[in-house]
Design a protein around this motif. Sequence first.
Motif, PDB file in Angstrom:
ATOM      1  N   ARG A   1       0.833  -1.192   0.000  1.00 31.53           N
ATOM      2  CA  ARG A   1       0.000   0.000   0.000  1.00 31.53           C
ATOM      3  C   ARG A   1       0.877   1.255   0.000  1.00 31.53           C
ATOM      4  NH1 ARG A   1      -4.336   0.908   4.749  1.00 31.53           N
ATOM      5  NH2 ARG A   1      -5.424  -0.766   3.617  1.00 31.53           N
ATOM      6  N   GLY A   2       1.990   1.201   0.747  1.00 28.40           N
ATOM      7  CA  GLY A   2       2.923   2.320   0.757  1.00 28.40           C
ATOM      8  C   GLY A   2       3.578   2.533  -0.600  1.00 28.40           C
ATOM      9  N   LEU A   3       3.959   1.434  -1.257  1.00 27.99           N
ATOM     10  CA  LEU A   3       4.584   1.551  -2.571  1.00 27.99           C
ATOM     11  C   LEU A   3       3.627   2.128  -3.607  1.00 27.99           C
ATOM     12  CD1 LEU A   3       7.047   0.045  -1.463  1.00 27.99           C
ATOM     13  CD2 LEU A   3       7.013  -1.357  -3.523  1.00 27.99           C
ATOM     14  N   ALA A   4       2.334   1.936  -3.414  1.00 32.52           N
ATOM     15  CA  ALA A   4       1.355   2.485  -4.354  1.00 32.52           C
ATOM     16  C   ALA A   4       1.379   4.010  -4.360  1.00 32.52           C
ATOM     17  CB  ALA A   4      -0.039   1.980  -4.000  1.00 32.52           C
ATOM     18  N   GLU A   5       1.928   4.608  -3.299  1.00 30.58           N
ATOM     19  CA  GLU A   5       2.031   6.064  -3.228  1.00 30.58           C
ATOM     20  C   GLU A   5       3.372   6.566  -3.730  1.00 30.58           C
ATOM     21  OE1 GLU A   5      -0.664   7.762  -2.466  1.00 30.58           O
ATOM     22  OE2 GLU A   5      -1.620   5.787  -2.295  1.00 30.58           O
ATOM     23  N   ASP A   6       4.234   5.674  -4.165  1.00 30.16           N
ATOM     24  CA  ASP A   6       5.581   6.028  -4.631  1.00 30.16           C
ATOM     25  C   ASP A   6       5.568   6.081  -6.160  1.00 30.16           C
ATOM     26  OD1 ASP A   6       8.303   5.495  -5.675  1.00 30.16           O
ATOM     27  OD2 ASP A   6       8.858   5.344  -3.565  1.00 30.16           O
ATOM     28  N   GLU A   7       5.813   7.276  -6.714  1.00 24.81           N
ATOM     29  CA  GLU A   7       5.724   7.435  -8.174  1.00 24.81           C
ATOM     30  C   GLU A   7       6.721   6.546  -8.893  1.00 24.81           C
ATOM     31  OE1 GLU A   7       6.057  10.924 -11.608  1.00 24.81           O
ATOM     32  OE2 GLU A   7       6.172  11.442  -9.464  1.00 24.81           O
ATOM     33  N   GLU A   8       7.945   6.435  -8.357  1.00 22.19           N
ATOM     34  CA  GLU A   8       8.956   5.613  -9.020  1.00 22.19           C
ATOM     35  C   GLU A   8       8.544   4.147  -9.020  1.00 22.19           C
ATOM     36  OE1 GLU A   8      13.831   5.403  -9.168  1.00 22.19           O
ATOM     37  OE2 GLU A   8      12.835   5.864  -7.259  1.00 22.19           O
ATOM     38  N   ALA A   9       7.978   3.669  -7.910  1.00 27.12           N
ATOM     39  CA  ALA A   9       7.531   2.278  -7.836  1.00 27.12           C
ATOM     40  C   ALA A   9       6.374   2.006  -8.793  1.00 27.12           C
ATOM     41  CB  ALA A   9       7.116   1.934  -6.408  1.00 27.12           C
ATOM     42  N   ARG A  10       5.591   3.048  -9.083  1.00 22.75           N
ATOM     43  CA  ARG A  10       4.465   2.877 -10.001  1.00 22.75           C
ATOM     44  C   ARG A  10       4.890   2.947 -11.465  1.00 22.75           C
ATOM     45  NH1 ARG A  10       2.097   7.023  -6.873  1.00 22.75           N
ATOM     46  NH2 ARG A  10       1.959   8.330  -8.770  1.00 22.75           N
ATOM     47  N   GLY A  11       6.153   3.251 -11.698  1.00 21.42           N
ATOM     48  CA  GLY A  11       6.620   3.467 -13.058  1.00 21.42           C
ATOM     49  C   GLY A  11       6.574   2.216 -13.922  1.00 21.42           C
ATOM     50  N   SER A  12       6.555   2.443 -15.248  1.00 22.27           N
ATOM     51  CA  SER A  12       6.497   1.344 -16.204  1.00 22.27           C
ATOM     52  C   SER A  12       7.871   0.716 -16.395  1.00 22.27           C
ATOM     53  CB  SER A  12       5.999   1.854 -17.558  1.00 22.27           C
ATOM     54  OG  SER A  12       4.709   2.416 -17.443  1.00 22.27           O
ATOM     55  N   LEU A  13       7.896  -0.561 -16.716  1.00 23.45           N
ATOM     56  CA  LEU A  13       9.125  -1.238 -17.114  1.00 23.45           C
ATOM     57  C   LEU A  13       9.490  -0.781 -18.521  1.00 23.45           C
ATOM     58  CD1 LEU A  13       8.464  -4.851 -15.774  1.00 23.45           C
ATOM     59  CD2 LEU A  13       9.866  -3.063 -14.730  1.00 23.45           C
ATOM     60  N   PRO A  14      10.743  -1.063 -18.966  1.00 22.62           N
ATOM     61  CA  PRO A  14      11.206  -0.553 -20.260  1.00 22.62           C
ATOM     62  C   PRO A  14      10.319  -1.000 -21.419  1.00 22.62           C
ATOM     63  CG  PRO A  14      13.041  -1.424 -18.987  1.00 22.62           C
ATOM     64  CD  PRO A  14      11.800  -1.808 -18.256  1.00 22.62           C
ATOM     65  N   LEU A  15      10.263  -0.145 -22.431  1.00 25.90           N
ATOM     66  CA  LEU A  15       9.553  -0.484 -23.662  1.00 25.90           C
ATOM     67  C   LEU A  15      10.172  -1.728 -24.287  1.00 25.90           C
ATOM     68  CD1 LEU A  15       7.361   0.623 -25.674  1.00 25.90           C
ATOM     69  CD2 LEU A  15       9.269   1.641 -26.948  1.00 25.90           C
ATOM     70  N   GLY A  16       9.329  -2.667 -24.719  1.00 25.41           N
ATOM     71  CA  GLY A  16       9.823  -3.877 -25.355  1.00 25.41           C
ATOM     72  C   GLY A  16      10.376  -4.902 -24.388  1.00 25.41           C
ATOM     73  N   THR A  17      10.083  -4.762 -23.112  1.00 27.75           N
ATOM     74  CA  THR A  17      10.648  -5.681 -22.114  1.00 27.75           C
ATOM     75  C   THR A  17      10.208  -7.123 -22.371  1.00 27.75           C
ATOM     76  OG1 THR A  17      10.829  -6.173 -19.753  1.00 27.75           O
ATOM     77  CG2 THR A  17       8.725  -5.324 -20.504  1.00 27.75           C
ATOM     78  N   ASP A  18      11.121  -8.049 -22.126  1.00 26.71           N
ATOM     79  CA  ASP A  18      10.760  -9.468 -22.155  1.00 26.71           C
ATOM     80  C   ASP A  18      10.713 -10.043 -20.748  1.00 26.71           C
ATOM     81  OD1 ASP A  18      13.395  -9.490 -21.499  1.00 26.71           O
ATOM     82  OD2 ASP A  18      14.050 -10.800 -23.144  1.00 26.71           O
ATOM     83  N   LEU A  19      10.648  -9.128 -19.761  1.00 25.14           N
ATOM     84  CA  LEU A  19      10.566  -9.497 -18.334  1.00 25.14           C
ATOM     85  C   LEU A  19      11.759 -10.323 -17.890  1.00 25.14           C
ATOM     86  CD1 LEU A  19       6.749 -10.262 -17.985  1.00 25.14           C
ATOM     87  CD2 LEU A  19       7.954  -8.102 -17.592  1.00 25.14           C
ATOM     88  N   ALA A  20      12.909 -10.073 -18.519  1.00 25.88           N
ATOM     89  CA  ALA A  20      14.148 -10.695 -18.077  1.00 25.88           C
ATOM     90  C   ALA A  20      14.582 -10.058 -16.758  1.00 25.88           C
ATOM     91  CB  ALA A  20      15.234 -10.514 -19.140  1.00 25.88           C
TER      92      ALA A  20
END
Length: 411
Positions: A269-288
């Motif tokens: 719940r705390g991380l949900a208020e953190d903008e950096e934690a809410r950020g997207s993973l890199p474009l084209g990620t293969d979740l490596a």
Amino acid sequence: LMSHAHHDSGSGSPGPAVGTPAERPALERVVGDVDTFARTTWGRDPLLRTGVDASGFADLLSEASVDELLSERGLRTPFLRVAKDGSTLANAAFTAPGGTGAGIADQVSDTRLTALFAGGSTIVLQALHRVWPPIIDFCQQLAADLGHPVQANAYVTPPQNQGFDDHYDVHDVFVLQVAGRKRWSIHAPVHPSPLRDQPWTDRRDAVREAALGEPVIDTVLEPGDVLYLPRGYLHSATALGGLTIHLTLGIHSWTRYAVAEELVALALRGLAEDEEARGSLPLGTDLAPGDLDVDLLSAKLRDALDGLDPASLAERMRTRRLGTQRPAPVGPLAQHALSASLAATTPLKLRAHLDARLDGTTLMTRAGSVPIAGLDVDVAKRLLAGETVVAEDLGLPHARALIEAGLVVAG
């Protein structure tokens, strides 16, 4: 008995660290010395106590009450199951339509149960803490004594029958022998302190192999005996010479793992208020692994955990606890009559086992919440402490609202 088990043939007086018999009567009845049980046995080792109740716990259950439940109370599944040779029978084998006017197709059939029991099937009465008044009362008191939720099943086994193969439960149990004699074989855990989602069926081979070894306890329970088994201990039971009945009181312990679940939920719940934690993973990620920002998120989770308020954690656990049990039974018609006849001098008390507390101007309980703005705080505290008050102390409007909400009953 071998070294892992404790044996107690008498009742002691519990010490001040845990409480007195008057404070924990149900627990004292089954374990004897409550303080010793808490220090040396709870969640650790089995405990066998013989000759605890000369009547065979007849005040809780008897052969006659089993017959009444099976033949006169209109039980439906899942309040009953039937097993033979270690397998559970289909519900259709022991149920039938309720007859004219009932409109119920799956009521327990006493006729079919009579034939099944004669043929060697074990009858399991489930959730007796919801349907049989003496067990409702006892289980609610035991849960209050333990601080952990309690359920009750009864196992009715025909002669020379082993109802279920060696297995372990994912909750602690108290076994109360009601009638007949039953041999119990107890083996040490193959997976100590299992969680609810770690059943014995996940470890069939290990259970089967362990059951061939030397038992921790090999004993015959007589009426009035009590056996305590922490979750994870392997057990099997065989009736000797006639029908047997035993009550199994299942203790669904609050665990450190449950606390950890709430810790993680609060941290997220705390991380949900953190903008950096809410950020997207890199474009084209293969979740490596390199795309998952594990180091960053691990650090943020650690910081969130370190900054948690223990009071917030306790509040989440209290809220979770509210739904684990029901309060003491209350009669809607009796409550209506009490409200209709309310007078200034009518004695009132809090309904038992509400797990009630004050949250500002709201009375919070497991049966619901009622606003009590304007109610004298000292009177509210007296009510929560279990004292009987009169309606005029609460104020007639507050008293009537609490009665009609099922939170206050006749004193």
